[in-house]
Design a protein around this motif. Structure first.
Motif, PDB file in Angstrom:
ATOM      1  N   GLN A  32       0.894  -1.049   0.036  1.00  0.00           N
ATOM      2  CA  GLN A  32      -0.058   0.016   0.053  1.00  0.00           C
ATOM      3  C   GLN A  32       0.752   1.279  -0.166  1.00  0.00           C
ATOM      4  OE1 GLN A  32      -3.278   0.094  -0.444  1.00  0.00           O
ATOM      5  NE2 GLN A  32      -3.232  -2.076  -0.530  1.00  0.00           N
ATOM      6  N   ALA A  33       0.149   2.389  -0.112  1.00  0.00           N
ATOM      7  CA  ALA A  33       0.903   3.787  -0.336  1.00  0.00           C
ATOM      8  C   ALA A  33       2.135   4.071   0.482  1.00  0.00           C
ATOM      9  CB  ALA A  33      -0.273   4.953  -0.320  1.00  0.00           C
ATOM     10  N   PRO A  34       2.048   4.065   1.652  1.00  0.00           N
ATOM     11  CA  PRO A  34       3.306   4.369   2.396  1.00  0.00           C
ATOM     12  C   PRO A  34       4.741   3.606   1.903  1.00  0.00           C
ATOM     13  CG  PRO A  34       1.897   4.268   3.931  1.00  0.00           C
ATOM     14  CD  PRO A  34       1.301   3.747   2.717  1.00  0.00           C
ATOM     15  N   ALA A  76      -2.472  -1.711   6.987  1.00  0.00           N
ATOM     16  CA  ALA A  76      -2.978  -0.856   5.827  1.00  0.00           C
ATOM     17  C   ALA A  76      -3.892   0.620   6.039  1.00  0.00           C
ATOM     18  CB  ALA A  76      -3.859  -1.408   4.656  1.00  0.00           C
ATOM     19  N   LEU A  77      -4.340   0.497   7.183  1.00  0.00           N
ATOM     20  CA  LEU A  77      -5.153   1.521   7.804  1.00  0.00           C
ATOM     21  C   LEU A  77      -4.727   2.215   9.005  1.00  0.00           C
ATOM     22  CD1 LEU A  77      -8.945  -0.051   7.265  1.00  0.00           C
ATOM     23  CD2 LEU A  77      -7.552   1.433   5.681  1.00  0.00           C
ATOM     24  N   MET A  78      -3.283   2.176   9.147  1.00  0.00           N
ATOM     25  CA  MET A  78      -2.656   2.933  10.193  1.00  0.00           C
ATOM     26  C   MET A  78      -3.211   4.387  10.204  1.00  0.00           C
ATOM     27  SD  MET A  78      -1.015   1.062  12.189  1.00  0.00           S
ATOM     28  CE  MET A  78       0.280   2.020  12.736  1.00  0.00           C
ATOM     29  N   TRP A  79      -3.168   4.932   9.041  1.00  0.00           N
ATOM     30  CA  TRP A  79      -3.661   6.490   8.916  1.00  0.00           C
ATOM     31  C   TRP A  79      -5.158   6.792   9.543  1.00  0.00           C
ATOM     32  CZ3 TRP A  79      -8.461   7.325   6.564  1.00  0.00           C
ATOM     33  CH2 TRP A  79      -8.729   6.306   5.663  1.00  0.00           C
ATOM     34  N   ILE A  80      -5.858   5.894   9.771  1.00  0.00           N
ATOM     35  CA  ILE A  80      -7.166   6.266  10.578  1.00  0.00           C
ATOM     36  C   ILE A  80      -7.153   6.716  11.874  1.00  0.00           C
ATOM     37  CG2 ILE A  80      -7.643   4.110  11.716  1.00  0.00           C
ATOM     38  CD1 ILE A  80      -9.746   5.568   9.116  1.00  0.00           C
ATOM     39  N   GLU A  82      -4.865   9.048  12.729  1.00  0.00           N
ATOM     40  CA  GLU A  82      -4.305  10.214  12.771  1.00  0.00           C
ATOM     41  C   GLU A  82      -5.251  11.531  13.143  1.00  0.00           C
ATOM     42  OE1 GLU A  82      -1.281  11.636  11.280  1.00  0.00           O
ATOM     43  OE2 GLU A  82      -0.679   9.569  11.016  1.00  0.00           O
ATOM     44  N   PRO A  83      -6.612  11.584  12.792  1.00  0.00           N
ATOM     45  CA  PRO A  83      -7.475  12.435  13.355  1.00  0.00           C
ATOM     46  C   PRO A  83      -7.723  12.219  14.972  1.00  0.00           C
ATOM     47  CG  PRO A  83      -8.601  11.275  11.741  1.00  0.00           C
ATOM     48  CD  PRO A  83      -7.352  10.553  11.936  1.00  0.00           C
ATOM     49  N   PHE A  84      -7.598  11.272  15.437  1.00  0.00           N
ATOM     50  CA  PHE A  84      -7.503  11.192  16.945  1.00  0.00           C
ATOM     51  C   PHE A  84      -6.435  11.674  17.486  1.00  0.00           C
ATOM     52  CE2 PHE A  84     -10.008   7.541  15.361  1.00  0.00           C
ATOM     53  CZ  PHE A  84     -11.072   7.983  15.948  1.00  0.00           C
ATOM     54  N   LEU A  85      -5.320  12.050  16.893  1.00  0.00           N
ATOM     55  CA  LEU A  85      -4.096  12.486  17.497  1.00  0.00           C
ATOM     56  C   LEU A  85      -4.073  14.302  17.690  1.00  0.00           C
ATOM     57  CD1 LEU A  85      -1.592  10.002  15.979  1.00  0.00           C
ATOM     58  CD2 LEU A  85      -2.805  10.015  18.127  1.00  0.00           C
ATOM     59  N   VAL A  86      -5.107  14.910  17.021  1.00  0.00           N
ATOM     60  CA  VAL A  86      -5.310  16.101  16.841  1.00  0.00           C
ATOM     61  C   VAL A  86      -5.532  16.719  18.391  1.00  0.00           C
ATOM     62  CG1 VAL A  86      -6.487  18.156  16.093  1.00  0.00           C
ATOM     63  CG2 VAL A  86      -6.137  16.387  14.512  1.00  0.00           C
ATOM     64  N   ASP A  87      -6.252  16.217  19.092  1.00  0.00           N
ATOM     65  CA  ASP A  87      -6.627  16.576  20.396  1.00  0.00           C
ATOM     66  C   ASP A  87      -6.233  15.380  21.412  1.00  0.00           C
ATOM     67  OD1 ASP A  87      -6.965  17.831  22.696  1.00  0.00           O
ATOM     68  OD2 ASP A  87      -9.035  18.081  22.466  1.00  0.00           O
ATOM     69  N   ILE A  88      -4.956  14.972  21.572  1.00  0.00           N
ATOM     70  CA  ILE A  88      -4.657  13.812  22.231  1.00  0.00           C
ATOM     71  C   ILE A  88      -5.207  13.408  23.559  1.00  0.00           C
ATOM     72  CG2 ILE A  88      -2.579  12.243  23.184  1.00  0.00           C
ATOM     73  CD1 ILE A  88      -1.045  13.072  20.661  1.00  0.00           C
ATOM     74  N   PRO A  89      -5.112  14.495  24.475  1.00  0.00           N
ATOM     75  CA  PRO A  89      -5.974  14.272  25.721  1.00  0.00           C
ATOM     76  C   PRO A  89      -7.351  14.031  25.720  1.00  0.00           C
ATOM     77  CG  PRO A  89      -4.542  16.017  25.743  1.00  0.00           C
ATOM     78  CD  PRO A  89      -4.520  15.894  24.389  1.00  0.00           C
ATOM     79  N   ARG A  90      -8.010  14.528  24.785  1.00  0.00           N
ATOM     80  CA  ARG A  90      -9.341  14.268  24.676  1.00  0.00           C
ATOM     81  C   ARG A  90      -9.901  13.063  23.939  1.00  0.00           C
ATOM     82  NH1 ARG A  90     -13.803  19.176  22.696  1.00  0.00           N
ATOM     83  NH2 ARG A  90     -15.382  18.283  23.648  1.00  0.00           N
ATOM     84  N   HIS A  91      -9.106  12.991  22.755  1.00  0.00           N
ATOM     85  CA  HIS A  91      -9.617  11.959  21.800  1.00  0.00           C
ATOM     86  C   HIS A  91      -8.590  10.788  21.789  1.00  0.00           C
ATOM     87  CE1 HIS A  91     -13.041  14.525  20.572  1.00  0.00           C
ATOM     88  NE2 HIS A  91     -12.102  15.388  20.395  1.00  0.00           N
ATOM     89  N   GLY A  92      -7.522  10.925  22.094  1.00  0.00           N
ATOM     90  CA  GLY A  92      -6.587   9.913  21.861  1.00  0.00           C
ATOM     91  C   GLY A  92      -6.783   8.489  22.173  1.00  0.00           C
ATOM     92  N   ILE A 102     -11.933  -1.413  13.317  1.00  0.00           N
ATOM     93  CA  ILE A 102     -11.782  -1.629  11.801  1.00  0.00           C
ATOM     94  C   ILE A 102     -11.274  -2.774  11.166  1.00  0.00           C
ATOM     95  CG2 ILE A 102     -11.038  -0.251   9.779  1.00  0.00           C
ATOM     96  CD1 ILE A 102     -12.167   2.156  11.025  1.00  0.00           C
ATOM     97  N   SER A 103     -10.236  -3.125  11.783  1.00  0.00           N
ATOM     98  CA  SER A 103      -9.312  -4.248  11.231  1.00  0.00           C
ATOM     99  C   SER A 103     -10.261  -5.548  11.407  1.00  0.00           C
ATOM    100  CB  SER A 103      -8.051  -4.296  12.067  1.00  0.00           C
ATOM    101  OG  SER A 103      -7.363  -3.370  11.808  1.00  0.00           O
TER     102      SER A 103
END
Length: 127
Positions: A32-34, A76-80, A82-92, A102-103
């Protein structure tokens, strides 16, 4: 000789079957891509089909295919996450659950294909 040894090892423990399936799936995801290492994907899919051919019961084929699918989608879906790492204390804290869910969920599609492969492999295909 190698097939007999592999069958002996994999027929003893389900854990070995699932770990080997997950390892094959993770290797297949390297195309896959990376990473873009597609020859490993082709080789891993061949090994997976060969392993499914060695299974003795449908449940074993289903488990190996499911773990291979889960391993594939986990890499393959490790990128999923990434959005949770924007505000780690709240959503990490949700990131591992999202990736695992998902896997495992998408792995069931591979499990159905593994089960179907087992069921139709002994039938002749006539055109």
């Amino acid at each position: 000789m190698f097939n007999a040894q592999l069958v002996a090892i994999l027929s003893q423990r389900k854990l070995w079957q699932w770990l080997f399936g997950a390892l094959i799936g993770a290797a297949a995801a390297l195309g896959q891509a990376p990473v873009d290492f597609w020859p490993v994907t082709v080789l891993a899919m061949g090994v997976l089909l060969g392993l499914l051919r060695l299974t003795r019961i449908a449940k074993q084929a289903l488990g190996i295919a499911w773990s291979a699918g889960a391993g594939y989608f986990a890499i393959a879906l490790m990128w999923i996450v990434e959005p949770f790492l924007v505000d780690i204390p709240r959503h990490g804290w949700m990131a591992p659950f999202a990736l695992l869910g998902i896997s495992v969920g998408f792995g069931f599609f591979w499990a159905m294909v593994g089960w179907a492969t087992f069921k139709v492999r002994r039938q002749a295909i006539v055109f």
